[in-house]
Design a protein around this motif. Structure first.
Motif, PDB file in Angstrom:
ATOM      1  N   GLU A 112      16.711  -2.897  16.363  1.00 39.92           N
ATOM      2  CA  GLU A 112      15.875  -1.741  15.570  1.00 39.92           C
ATOM      3  C   GLU A 112      14.420  -2.262  15.919  1.00 39.92           C
ATOM      4  O   GLU A 112      13.737  -1.426  15.588  1.00 39.92           O
ATOM      5  CB  GLU A 112      17.032  -1.249  14.426  1.00 39.92           C
ATOM      6  CG  GLU A 112      18.125  -0.678  14.286  1.00 39.92           C
ATOM      7  CD  GLU A 112      19.072  -0.275  12.828  1.00 39.92           C
ATOM      8  OE1 GLU A 112      18.217  -0.955  12.020  1.00 39.92           O
ATOM      9  OE2 GLU A 112      20.003   0.304  13.521  1.00 39.92           O
ATOM     10  N   GLN A 113      13.887  -3.448  15.180  1.00 36.61           N
ATOM     11  CA  GLN A 113      12.258  -3.962  14.370  1.00 36.61           C
ATOM     12  C   GLN A 113      12.084  -3.573  16.141  1.00 36.61           C
ATOM     13  O   GLN A 113      10.904  -3.738  15.904  1.00 36.61           O
ATOM     14  CB  GLN A 113      12.949  -5.459  14.399  1.00 36.61           C
ATOM     15  CG  GLN A 113      13.239  -5.245  12.712  1.00 36.61           C
ATOM     16  CD  GLN A 113      13.314  -6.963  11.935  1.00 36.61           C
ATOM     17  OE1 GLN A 113      12.627  -6.849  11.486  1.00 36.61           O
ATOM     18  NE2 GLN A 113      14.715  -6.646  11.605  1.00 36.61           N
ATOM     19  N   ILE A 114      12.917  -4.282  16.991  1.00 35.63           N
ATOM     20  CA  ILE A 114      12.330  -4.722  18.087  1.00 35.63           C
ATOM     21  C   ILE A 114      12.036  -3.282  18.590  1.00 35.63           C
ATOM     22  O   ILE A 114      11.780  -3.526  19.435  1.00 35.63           O
ATOM     23  CB  ILE A 114      12.916  -6.037  19.305  1.00 35.63           C
ATOM     24  CG1 ILE A 114      13.103  -6.907  18.666  1.00 35.63           C
ATOM     25  CG2 ILE A 114      13.066  -5.628  20.667  1.00 35.63           C
ATOM     26  CD1 ILE A 114      14.551  -7.602  19.487  1.00 35.63           C
ATOM     27  N   ALA A 115      13.328  -2.854  19.003  1.00 36.65           N
ATOM     28  CA  ALA A 115      12.756  -0.995  19.699  1.00 36.65           C
ATOM     29  C   ALA A 115      11.479  -0.267  18.791  1.00 36.65           C
ATOM     30  O   ALA A 115      10.520   0.872  19.224  1.00 36.65           O
ATOM     31  CB  ALA A 115      14.387  -0.398  19.348  1.00 36.65           C
ATOM     32  N   LYS A 116      11.409  -0.516  17.997  1.00 35.96           N
ATOM     33  CA  LYS A 116      10.463  -0.004  16.760  1.00 35.96           C
ATOM     34  C   LYS A 116       9.205  -0.442  17.813  1.00 35.96           C
ATOM     35  O   LYS A 116       8.088   0.208  17.599  1.00 35.96           O
ATOM     36  CB  LYS A 116      10.317  -0.079  15.256  1.00 35.96           C
ATOM     37  CG  LYS A 116      11.544   0.783  14.304  1.00 35.96           C
ATOM     38  CD  LYS A 116      11.712   0.384  13.248  1.00 35.96           C
ATOM     39  CE  LYS A 116      12.876   1.033  13.056  1.00 35.96           C
ATOM     40  NZ  LYS A 116      13.006   1.170  11.032  1.00 35.96           N
ATOM     41  N   LEU A 117       8.950  -1.851  17.925  1.00 34.36           N
ATOM     42  CA  LEU A 117       8.301  -2.516  18.010  1.00 34.36           C
ATOM     43  C   LEU A 117       7.408  -1.658  19.596  1.00 34.36           C
ATOM     44  O   LEU A 117       6.109  -1.105  20.016  1.00 34.36           O
ATOM     45  CB  LEU A 117       8.058  -4.277  18.846  1.00 34.36           C
ATOM     46  CG  LEU A 117       7.712  -4.979  17.475  1.00 34.36           C
ATOM     47  CD1 LEU A 117       8.748  -6.596  18.416  1.00 34.36           C
ATOM     48  CD2 LEU A 117       6.616  -5.038  17.065  1.00 34.36           C
ATOM     49  N   PHE A 118       8.231  -0.475  20.173  1.00 36.55           N
ATOM     50  CA  PHE A 118       7.848  -0.592  21.542  1.00 36.55           C
ATOM     51  C   PHE A 118       7.861   0.962  21.493  1.00 36.55           C
ATOM     52  O   PHE A 118       7.692   2.039  22.356  1.00 36.55           O
ATOM     53  CB  PHE A 118       8.464  -1.034  22.840  1.00 36.55           C
ATOM     54  CG  PHE A 118       7.709  -2.591  23.104  1.00 36.55           C
ATOM     55  CD1 PHE A 118       7.809  -2.933  23.454  1.00 36.55           C
ATOM     56  CD2 PHE A 118       9.092  -3.494  22.135  1.00 36.55           C
ATOM     57  CE1 PHE A 118       7.184  -4.475  23.785  1.00 36.55           C
ATOM     58  CE2 PHE A 118       8.824  -4.865  22.804  1.00 36.55           C
ATOM     59  CZ  PHE A 118       7.746  -5.378  23.258  1.00 36.55           C
ATOM     60  N   GLY A 119       7.900   1.407  20.202  1.00 34.08           N
ATOM     61  CA  GLY A 119       8.020   2.785  20.662  1.00 34.08           C
ATOM     62  C   GLY A 119       9.559   3.587  20.981  1.00 34.08           C
ATOM     63  O   GLY A 119       9.560   4.912  21.473  1.00 34.08           O
TER      64      GLY A 119
END
Length: 258
Positions: free
Chosen positions: A74-81
């Motif tokens: 989830e953290q990684i996904a948020k980085l790239f929107g």
């Protein structure tokens, strides 16, 4: 000498500038979020390689880090929107029930403690050429302490709470006896045997071997099981009704409830 040193330094500077490789700083950011287990469960050669792929594709792009779980993804996904896709949970199962009780030792293996090595030179102490060798290569491959060899059975057993379904143990087993199976709403049913010998021959070495009797096929109302090469195999049509398991005379079919 001083002049030579200065000239050499200048040349080295220009060479370094000419051939330097630019690295996107986001790679380091993503790599920092990953657990650093380098388990290979994501399909890449370590966390760094996975981070490079994520940055290159500007997101997870359908891939996931099994070791990090939902929080990391989830953290990684948020980085790239982006958003994390819904992944079907998987459970690790052992396709062998050749315990010390079911498959008693007929020889004594006294060499390198490695399944890979033992597989090359012997059929195993139980004489089953398809069964678990019990040397623990899978436990050594697991970086999460989720596997151990049970001294009473001689077989690996999994701690479901610690297992992240990375697949490192699956790739390590020389006989391909470990498998990651999708957990359905009904649970999982699998054949805990990989022996392809005729039933009468399989039984000589293991009391829990599949004998290819076809009873499971007859009991299944969903055509979810078939016998190929003397071995029962369960497919995706299985609804975990347990009829095949209950009717198996060899007790070679096992299950995990959801």
């Amino acid at each position: 000498m001083a002049a030579i040193g200065i000239v050499a330094a200048i040349l080295l500077y220009f060479v370094a500038q000419k051939f330097k490789v630019y690295e996107d700083p986001m790679i380091a950011v993503v790599a920092e979020l990953l657990p650093g287990a380098n388990c290979g469960g994501c399909g890449f050669a370590g966390c760094r390689n996975f981070a490079e792929n994520i940055v290159k594709n500007k997101g997870l792009n359908g891939k996931m880090c099994p070791a990090g779980g939902a929080p990391v993804n989830e953290q990684i996904a948020k980085l790239f929107g982006g958003e994390v896709g819904v992944a079907t949970p998987k459970r690790l199962v052992l396709r062998c029930n050749g315990s010390c009780e079911n498959a008693s030792a007929k020889t004594q293996y006294d060499s390198i403690t490695s399944c890979a090595f033992a597989n090359m030179i012997t059929a195993g102490e139980s004489a089953c050429m398809y069964g678990c060798l019990g040397c623990g290569d899978c436990t050594k491959a697991c970086k999460f302490g989720a596997l151990r060899i049970n001294p009473a059975t001689g077989l690996p057993e999994v701690d479901a709470e610690k297992c992240v379904a990375c697949g490192a143990c699956v790739n390590t087993c020389p006989r391909k006896l470990l498998a990651l199976v999708p957990m359905t709403e009904q649970g999982i049913v699998w054949v805990a045997c990989a022996n392809k010998e005729r039933g009468i021959d399989a039984k000589k070495n293991c009391a829990a071997a599949c004998i290819g009797c076809m009873k499971c096929v007859k009991n299944c109302e969903n055509e979810a099981i078939k016998v190929t090469d003397n071995l029962a195999q369960i497919n995706e049509k299985c609804i975990a009704c347990h009829k095949c398991e209950e009717g198996c005379p060899a007790k070679a079919i096992h299950s995990i409830n959801a």
